[in-house]
Design a protein around this motif. Structure first.
Motif, PDB file in Angstrom:
ATOM      1  N   VAL A 121       0.835  -1.193   0.000  1.00 52.13           N
ATOM      2  CA  VAL A 121       0.000   0.000   0.000  1.00 52.13           C
ATOM      3  C   VAL A 121       0.875   1.249   0.000  1.00 52.13           C
ATOM      4  O   VAL A 121       1.746   1.380   0.863  1.00 52.13           O
ATOM      5  N   PRO A 122       0.641   2.178  -0.955  1.00 50.42           N
ATOM      6  CA  PRO A 122       1.370   3.446  -0.870  1.00 50.42           C
ATOM      7  C   PRO A 122       0.861   4.263   0.321  1.00 50.42           C
ATOM      8  O   PRO A 122      -0.338   4.295   0.596  1.00 50.42           O
ATOM      9  N   ASP A 123       1.793   4.882   1.042  1.00 54.63           N
ATOM     10  CA  ASP A 123       1.465   5.766   2.157  1.00 54.63           C
ATOM     11  C   ASP A 123       1.657   7.195   1.673  1.00 54.63           C
ATOM     12  O   ASP A 123       2.776   7.597   1.327  1.00 54.63           O
ATOM     13  N   ILE A 124       0.577   7.940   1.647  1.00 55.89           N
ATOM     14  CA  ILE A 124       0.596   9.302   1.111  1.00 55.89           C
ATOM     15  C   ILE A 124       0.528  10.288   2.260  1.00 55.89           C
ATOM     16  O   ILE A 124      -0.449  10.313   3.021  1.00 55.89           O
ATOM     17  N   ARG A 125       1.574  11.081   2.404  1.00 56.83           N
ATOM     18  CA  ARG A 125       1.597  12.112   3.450  1.00 56.83           C
ATOM     19  C   ARG A 125       0.665  13.236   3.047  1.00 56.83           C
ATOM     20  O   ARG A 125       0.655  13.667   1.894  1.00 56.83           O
ATOM     21  N   MET A 136      -1.697   9.734   5.460  1.00 56.39           N
ATOM     22  CA  MET A 136      -1.051   9.870   6.763  1.00 56.39           C
ATOM     23  C   MET A 136      -0.702  11.308   7.101  1.00 56.39           C
ATOM     24  O   MET A 136      -0.120  12.012   6.287  1.00 56.39           O
ATOM     25  N   GLY A 137      -1.041  11.668   8.325  1.00 54.52           N
ATOM     26  CA  GLY A 137      -0.480  12.848   8.953  1.00 54.52           C
ATOM     27  C   GLY A 137       0.749  12.371   9.716  1.00 54.52           C
ATOM     28  O   GLY A 137       1.265  11.280   9.439  1.00 54.52           O
ATOM     29  N   PRO A 138       1.227  13.117  10.705  1.00 55.37           N
ATOM     30  CA  PRO A 138       2.366  12.651  11.501  1.00 55.37           C
ATOM     31  C   PRO A 138       2.057  11.318  12.177  1.00 55.37           C
ATOM     32  O   PRO A 138       0.983  11.131  12.738  1.00 55.37           O
ATOM     33  N   ASP A 139       3.001  10.371  12.099  1.00 57.97           N
ATOM     34  CA  ASP A 139       2.821   9.032  12.662  1.00 57.97           C
ATOM     35  C   ASP A 139       2.646   9.107  14.172  1.00 57.97           C
ATOM     36  O   ASP A 139       3.277   9.926  14.840  1.00 57.97           O
ATOM     37  N   ALA A 140       1.817   8.242  14.712  1.00 60.71           N
ATOM     38  CA  ALA A 140       1.508   8.265  16.147  1.00 60.71           C
ATOM     39  C   ALA A 140       2.673   7.843  17.026  1.00 60.71           C
ATOM     40  O   ALA A 140       2.782   8.299  18.161  1.00 60.71           O
ATOM     41  N   THR A 141       3.573   6.958  16.540  1.00 57.62           N
ATOM     42  CA  THR A 141       4.650   6.477  17.402  1.00 57.62           C
ATOM     43  C   THR A 141       6.034   6.574  16.781  1.00 57.62           C
ATOM     44  O   THR A 141       7.017   6.316  17.468  1.00 57.62           O
TER      45      THR A 141
END
Length: 115
Positions: A7-11, A52-57
């Motif tokens: 899956v592509p992760d799009i910021r 995605m926004g800023p990653d949680a961890t």
């Protein structure tokens, strides 16, 4: 080991606008955790994009996610080959086990299994 999906992760800086845009392409929301939203094809559920926004961890942001059936085995194989792990192997509170690794071109890959 088998791969279940890639899956592509799009910021995105605008989750709502991104969600609307991919909805116009025919994708529907299948997961929303606030900082991360997965959109999928209603007729082919493994055809997905993750917004995605800023990653949680994690301090790094992944460029793509690869879901595998045995994340521990993949982690072990990559560490043995000297791959650079940029987010350590861990269980996350939302039900996945994951780590981030750099590919040879410097892309951050989120390697993940669902628990």
């Amino acid at each position: 080991m088998s791969v279940r999906r890639v899956v592509p992760d799009i910021r995105t800086e605008s989750m709502e606008q991104s969600r609307d845009f991919y909805g116009l392409l025919g994708l529907v929301e299948v997961m929303d955790q606030g900082w991360v939203v997965t959109m999928a094809s209603p007729t082919n559920p493994t055809a997905q994009v993750t917004l995605m926004g800023p990653d949680a961890t994690a301090t790094a942001q992944p460029d793509l996610s690869v879901e595998v059936d045995d994340v521990d085995a993949v982690h072990e194989a990559l560490v043995a080959r000297g791959a650079k792990i940029v987010h350590s192997l861990r269980d996350e509170p939302w039900g996945v086990r994951r780590f981030f690794v750099l590919d040879p071109s410097g892309k951050v890959v989120n390697v993940v299994s669902h628990r």
